[in-house]
Design a protein around this motif. Sequence first.
Motif, PDB file in Angstrom:
ATOM      1  N   ARG A  61      14.425 -68.074  52.612  1.00  0.00           N
ATOM      2  CA  ARG A  61      15.475 -68.197  53.667  1.00  0.00           C
ATOM      3  C   ARG A  61      16.284 -66.379  53.993  1.00  0.00           C
ATOM      4  N   ILE A  62      15.963 -65.370  52.857  1.00  0.00           N
ATOM      5  CA  ILE A  62      16.768 -64.057  53.449  1.00  0.00           C
ATOM      6  C   ILE A  62      15.340 -63.253  53.733  1.00  0.00           C
ATOM      7  N   GLY A  63      16.342 -62.824  55.499  1.00  0.00           N
ATOM      8  CA  GLY A  63      16.167 -62.169  56.076  1.00  0.00           C
ATOM      9  C   GLY A  63      15.994 -60.727  56.042  1.00  0.00           C
ATOM     10  N   ALA A  64      18.096 -60.470  55.608  1.00  0.00           N
ATOM     11  CA  ALA A  64      17.824 -59.084  54.956  1.00  0.00           C
ATOM     12  C   ALA A  64      19.088 -58.690  53.943  1.00  0.00           C
ATOM     13  N   VAL A  65      19.173 -57.865  53.733  1.00  0.00           N
ATOM     14  CA  VAL A  65      19.747 -57.318  52.550  1.00  0.00           C
ATOM     15  C   VAL A  65      20.554 -55.894  52.398  1.00  0.00           C
ATOM     16  N   THR A  66      21.921 -56.199  52.224  1.00  0.00           N
ATOM     17  CA  THR A  66      22.011 -54.770  52.082  1.00  0.00           C
ATOM     18  C   THR A  66      22.798 -54.133  50.378  1.00  0.00           C
ATOM     19  N   ALA A  67      22.128 -52.401  51.294  1.00  0.00           N
ATOM     20  CA  ALA A  67      22.625 -52.084  48.887  1.00  0.00           C
ATOM     21  C   ALA A  67      24.216 -51.930  49.135  1.00  0.00           C
ATOM     22  N   ASN A  68      24.460 -51.109  48.050  1.00  0.00           N
ATOM     23  CA  ASN A  68      25.623 -51.330  47.681  1.00  0.00           C
ATOM     24  C   ASN A  68      26.282 -49.669  48.132  1.00  0.00           C
ATOM     25  N   MET A  99      20.580 -60.963  63.032  1.00  0.00           N
ATOM     26  CA  MET A  99      19.947 -62.042  62.311  1.00  0.00           C
ATOM     27  C   MET A  99      20.202 -62.854  62.176  1.00  0.00           C
ATOM     28  N   ARG A 100      21.516 -63.063  62.301  1.00  0.00           N
ATOM     29  CA  ARG A 100      22.733 -64.337  61.988  1.00  0.00           C
ATOM     30  C   ARG A 100      22.419 -65.794  63.228  1.00  0.00           C
ATOM     31  N   LYS A 101      22.436 -65.050  64.720  1.00  0.00           N
ATOM     32  CA  LYS A 101      22.023 -66.193  65.242  1.00  0.00           C
ATOM     33  C   LYS A 101      20.338 -66.594  65.326  1.00  0.00           C
ATOM     34  N   ARG A 102      19.597 -65.836  64.243  1.00  0.00           N
ATOM     35  CA  ARG A 102      18.043 -66.368  64.659  1.00  0.00           C
ATOM     36  C   ARG A 102      18.191 -67.633  62.987  1.00  0.00           C
ATOM     37  N   GLY A 103      19.592 -67.279  62.206  1.00  0.00           N
ATOM     38  CA  GLY A 103      19.630 -68.330  60.802  1.00  0.00           C
ATOM     39  C   GLY A 103      18.983 -67.154  59.947  1.00  0.00           C
ATOM     40  N   TRP A 104      18.974 -66.478  59.712  1.00  0.00           N
ATOM     41  CA  TRP A 104      18.740 -65.230  58.921  1.00  0.00           C
ATOM     42  C   TRP A 104      19.678 -65.714  57.685  1.00  0.00           C
TER      43      TRP A 104
END
Lengths: 431, 337
Positions: free
Chosen positions: A182-189, A260-265
Motif C-alpha cells: 500500500r505504501i507509495g512513498a516514504v520520506t526521510a527525516n 500520490m494521495r489522490k491515487r490512493g497511495w
Amino acid sequence: MDDFFRFLGASLSPSAIDGVLERWQSLLFPGNLFVWLFVVMLLRYDLPAFIVWIVNALNPRAFRSPVMKDAYLPYVSVVIAGRNPGAAIERTIHSVLDSRYPRLEVLYADDCSNDDSVARARAFERTGMVRVFASDQHSGKPTNLNIAILMARGELTFVLDSDTEIEVGTIHRLAAYFSDPRIGAVTANIYVRNATHNLLTRLQEFEYALNGTIARLWHARVGLLAILPGAASMFRTAALRELGGFDAGLGDDTDMTIRMRKRGWALAFALDARVWSDEPEAVPALLRQRFRWSRNMVKIRLRKHADLLNPARYGLANMLLALDNLLFRVILPLVAVVAITRGFIEVGPERSILFTGLYGLVVFLLCCKALIANDLAGTPPLYDLALAPLYPLYRFVLRTVDAFAITRELLRIRLYHPYVPRRVWKEIPHW
Amino acid sequence: MIKPVEVVLLSVLAAVRDSGGTVDPILDPGTANGYRYESAAGPIDKRNLERLAQSDHLERIFVDRISRCPWCRSHHLNMREICVACKSPRIVGVKLLHHFRCGYVGPQSEFAADSGGRRCPKCNGVLRDRGTDHDVPGPHFTCQTCGIFFQLPEIGALCLGCRRRTQGDDLEKVVFEDVNGYRVSPFGASALRLGYLHPSGEEQLTESDVPLLRRSVLMAFLDDERRRQNRFRSKFSLLVLSTEPPVTNGVVPDERDLLLGISQFLSETDKLGRFDERHYLVLLPSTEAKAATKLAHKLSTDKLPVFRQWQLKAQVASLHAGALTIEGLDSLLKSDG
C-alpha cells in the motif's frame, strides 16, 4: 520576568482565573476568536506531540522503521537533480555509494550548470554505479528529475537533493517500508547539517525537529502526511511513472505528494532514516525560501488541488488535510499576524502580564516538545533548549513572511518566480 | 666494405628518390598492416623504410594513425560504442522530448503524431513548436539488450582477428601506431651522392668528413637552446645561410671548402648544420642579436672566393616560437625566396 510571576500568581486563585478568562474573552475579535484559535493551536500543534511521546514510552518500537525482510532487497535508483551544486554533489554521491545498500544506482541530472559540477559527477561514472545526464539548457528541477526517473532501473526511486547527504542504513530503512504494497512513498527525516553555523541555522534545527520530525511523525501515523520533501523521499518507481513524473513549475514536491494521495497511495515517514542537508545561513536566503514555500502552498494546495476538499471524490482524510492546510497554513498566518499585532496595540495595562504569561506558556510548551523530539530522534540537541524563548519571535517573523506571500499569491501579484525558467513558465498553467 | 643489408637499404633509398623523393602509404585492408608502400621499382617493405627513417636517411611525414589489438596486434579492430551497463553494442540513439507544460520527458515514440504536432502522453497537450512548447534535452542512448538509458556511451573494441574484447580501462592497452609517408632527407640525399649509407653511431651527429651537423641533430640543439632560454633567460641567435650551388658542366662542386670557410668565422661553441640542399643553419649560443647581425654581415660581404662562388648570403632568423621548427624555418626561407 516579574510580569510572568505576577501572571502566575494572578492565575492561581479561582477568582483570578475567572478574571483572566474574562479578560481573554474580551480581547480582540468578537466571538473570542483569539482564544479559540489559541486553544485550537494547542490541540493541533502540542497535544499530538505529547501523545506521540506517550505512545513511544509505552512501545519504543512503535515509530521505528520496519525490519527489512532478507528476501526483499529492491533495486533502488537514487535520482539527483541539481544546478551548480559544485563540490556538494561529490559529497552527496559519496554518501550514497558509501551507504552499504547493495543494489543501487545513482542518476544525476544536471540542469545546465555553468561550473564544474558535471565533471565532478562524471568522475563517479567509472564506478559503474553512477550515470550522469547533463542538459545543455536550463529547464528546472522537475524536468531534470523526470529525466533521471526515465533513466532509472530501480523498483524504488529515491529523490535526493544535490546538497543532501545520507547515512549508512538510510536507504535500508526507507526501502523496508515498501514491503507493504500500500505504501507509495516514504520520506526521510531531515537534519540540519550546518546547524552550528550561526544562530539562524540553530533556530532552523529547532524548527525542523519540532515541525519536521514530530509533526510529520504523527501526521503520517494518522494518514495526514502533507509533504514528501524533495530533499529526501523514496517512491515506488511505477507510481511515479504512472503519474507522469513531476509536474513543471513551483512546488513540485508538494504537488507530487497530493497527486500520490489522490491515487490512493499510503505515505509514510521514516523517523530513523536520517539525511543531512544544509539550510540557509543568512536571513535573506531563509526568507526567500519560506516565501517560495508559502506561494507553493497557495498555488498547489488551494488552487491546483482545490478538489481535495471533495470527500466524495478523494476521501475524508484528504478533505481533512485540505481543511487543515486552509486553516493552519493560510488563515492562521493571516489572522495571527493581525491578531497579535492588534492585541499588542489594543490591550490595556494588562498587556505585559497577559502577553508575558502567554509567551511563557508557549516557551514552556516548546521546551516540552523539544524534549520529546530529542527523546525520539536525538534532535534538537539539549543545548538548543536555550533557544526556546527566541523561537516564537523567529516563528512570528516567518509567519509574517508567510502572510505576505500568501496575500501576494492570492492576489496574483508578480507571479513569476526564477526557480522556473521563463520559457517553461510561459507554458505551464497558472491556477 | 658495404654489408648486404646496407645494399638493400641503399636500394630502397634510391627507389624512394626515384619515386619523386617521397613514398606515400596506400590503404590496403588485406595486408597485415592495413597499408602498403610502392615505388616505381616495386613494393617496399615498411620495415626498411622505418630503418632508414631511424637512421635519418628518410624523414617521416605523418599521414594517419591506426589502432591495433593489444593482444594480437591486428589492425582489424572494430571500435564501437557500447552500453555502460551490460557492454552490449546494441545501443540506439533516442530522441527525447520535454513538454514544457507538464514537465513530461519521454522518447519521441511516446508522443503520438497528431494534427501537425505530437500529443503528450501525460497531459494530452499538443507539441507544435520546438523551443516554445517543447524541446529536445540533449543526446540520449538506450541499450536494446538491458533496456537502460544513458547519455555517454562507453567505447569498446572487438578484434576481428583474435575475437578478444577490449573495453574500460583495458582500452589504454590498445596500440596506436602512426602511418607515415617517407621523404628522402638531406642526409639521405648526401648518402645517395656518396653511394653509401652514413655509418651509425657517434658519427651520425655530423655528415662524414665535414663539420656539418645533420638537420635533425641541429634542430634538437635548437630546441635545447630555446628551452634554456625559457628557463634561464639565456640568449642565443640563429643564422640562416643561403647558397646557390654553382653548377659547372653539370657537376655540383664539393661543399667542403664552403663549409670550412664558414667555420673560420665561427667559434668552437657555434654549431653549423644543414637545413636543406641550399640552406645551412648556424646556432650561436650565448650570442645577442646585435652580434649575430654583425656576423651575418661579415659572412655576406666577405670576399672569400668560395663564398662568392656559392653566392653565400647570411641573415639572422626570427626567434619567435613558430619560427623555430622545421616548418617555420621552411616557410621563412620560402618567403624569402
